[in-house]
Scaffold this active site. Sequence first.
Site, PDB file in Angstrom:
ATOM      1  N   ASP A 140     -12.259   4.855   0.398  1.00  0.00           N
ATOM      2  CA  ASP A 140     -12.457   3.610  -0.349  1.00  0.00           C
ATOM      3  C   ASP A 140     -13.614   2.792   0.229  1.00  0.00           C
ATOM      4  O   ASP A 140     -14.256   3.209   1.203  1.00  0.00           O
ATOM      5  CB  ASP A 140     -11.130   2.828  -0.321  1.00  0.00           C
ATOM      6  CG  ASP A 140     -10.874   2.068  -1.609  1.00  0.00           C
ATOM      7  OD1 ASP A 140     -11.828   1.771  -2.342  1.00  0.00           O
ATOM      8  OD2 ASP A 140      -9.692   1.745  -1.869  1.00  0.00           O
TER       9      ASP A 140
ATOM     10  N   ASP B 165     -11.045  -0.180 -11.007  1.00  0.00           N
ATOM     11  CA  ASP B 165      -9.694   0.375 -11.155  1.00  0.00           C
ATOM     12  C   ASP B 165      -9.214   0.380 -12.611  1.00  0.00           C
ATOM     13  O   ASP B 165      -9.396  -0.588 -13.342  1.00  0.00           O
ATOM     14  CB  ASP B 165      -8.702  -0.455 -10.323  1.00  0.00           C
ATOM     15  CG  ASP B 165      -8.879  -0.197  -8.837  1.00  0.00           C
ATOM     16  OD1 ASP B 165      -9.867   0.457  -8.446  1.00  0.00           O
ATOM     17  OD2 ASP B 165      -8.016  -0.654  -8.070  1.00  0.00           O
TER      18      ASP B 165
HETATM   19  C1  GAL Z   1      -8.935   0.314  -4.592  1.00  0.00           C
HETATM   20  C2  GAL Z   1      -8.977   1.673  -5.248  1.00  0.00           C
HETATM   21  C3  GAL Z   1      -7.594   1.984  -5.779  1.00  0.00           C
HETATM   22  C4  GAL Z   1      -6.603   1.964  -4.630  1.00  0.00           C
HETATM   23  C5  GAL Z   1      -6.665   0.631  -3.899  1.00  0.00           C
HETATM   24  C6  GAL Z   1      -5.798   0.641  -2.667  1.00  0.00           C
HETATM   25  O1  GAL Z   1     -10.181   0.004  -4.066  1.00  0.00           O
HETATM   26  O2  GAL Z   1      -9.928   1.674  -6.275  1.00  0.00           O
HETATM   27  O3  GAL Z   1      -7.584   3.222  -6.446  1.00  0.00           O
HETATM   28  O4  GAL Z   1      -6.901   3.006  -3.740  1.00  0.00           O
HETATM   29  O5  GAL Z   1      -7.987   0.317  -3.534  1.00  0.00           O
HETATM   30  O6  GAL Z   1      -5.878  -0.554  -1.952  1.00  0.00           O
END
Ligand code: GAL
Length: 390
Positions: free
Chosen positions: A158, A213
């Site tokens: 991430d 997301d």
């Molecule tokens: C976001 C990511 C999500 C999930 C989330 C967890 O940045 O796009 O899919 O992993 O973080 O905190």
Amino acid sequence: MAAKNYLVLLVLLLTDLVRSSDSFERHRLLENGLGRTPPMGWNSWNYFHCGINEEIIRATTDAIVSTGLRDVGYEYVNIDDCWAELSRDNEGNLQARNSTFPSGIKALADYVHSKNLKFGIYSDAGYLTCQEQPGSLNHEDQDAKTFAAWGVDYLKYDNCHTDGSSPRIRYPIMRDALSAAGRPIFFSMCEWGQEDPATWASSVGNSWRTTGDIENKWESMISIADKNNAWAEHAAPGGWNDPDMLEIGNGGMSFQESRTHFSLWALMKAPLIIGCDVRNTVAQDLAILMNKEVIQINQDALGVQGRKVAGDGEQEVWGGPLSNGRFALLMLNRGSDPADITAEFAALGIPSNVSVMIRDVWKVRTGTYNSSITSRVESHDVAMYILTPV
Ligand code: GAL
């Protein structure tokens, strides 16, 4: 020089050209041998968010087997954010959160492997993950070794809490750390499409998110599909555009919308990562996730991302080539009323004098057509076909 010599020279030159473009291709791609077809599996985030523990992951693993999901190709069991303690141990190692993963990650990975499945974990190219467990920035080698020692097969990486430098700098460091750690680990980049990773990430990751997301509703799903479509030409075996994980089974979309979600992701060669609670998924949603012919389109060896080829307004035609001279075709009705949609085969590059055998992968019907097919498509629904020119 005699004509024959010119010919030999030309052949040599051409052979050389092909060779150098070949090695260019090889150089350009991440060479870990993984992701020859889009990854298929499950991830904890979309349904559980931070509410995960080792019991849930074990029970999910069991359900992936008992439902038959494993047998149709879903192979990765991936934990997302919130698996780690909020601090590293005295040697600077990441550690499993004791309150929720008391047996440790290695034991969990062993359990997943004992069911003939693969295990995935999550970290971040920043100081902290999005939910503020330690990130891997400046700990890449150490964390990659830890993951390899635990038996990790897939890393989602991430992009929260960074030092402000470009993902183009931070992601290759983890790529190299993984490759030095000596275990094949699928590298799933999650920088949300911010720096157009499709244009540069094929030498870094096996997949790269192209968008922010997904949310569990039609508007979000369909707008993400449009954004991902723009990068179609950059997907290939070994490196895929990732429009985020599936929301099917989470209750925010109708049957038709869920089927559209799955069909578009399959056609776009997206990772098929289930995001619902597979211990309690209703039969109708499981049937969508387990449509073998739709999965075959996704897993086709040619690895070309299907894309929008015709239509404006609310009725569209999407498609692309498959192996063995076949094509995938999808009609999409974004409107709120049923509509007749016509797909001209020429839009896929099929000459108009060729007859085509058509397999409807949702209605499970076969027929032969010339030059076009017209179908009635419900609101927010698709028709999807495999075309074989005869
Ligand atoms: C976001 C990511 C999500 C999930 C989330 C967890 O940045 O796009 O899919 O992993 O973080 O905190």
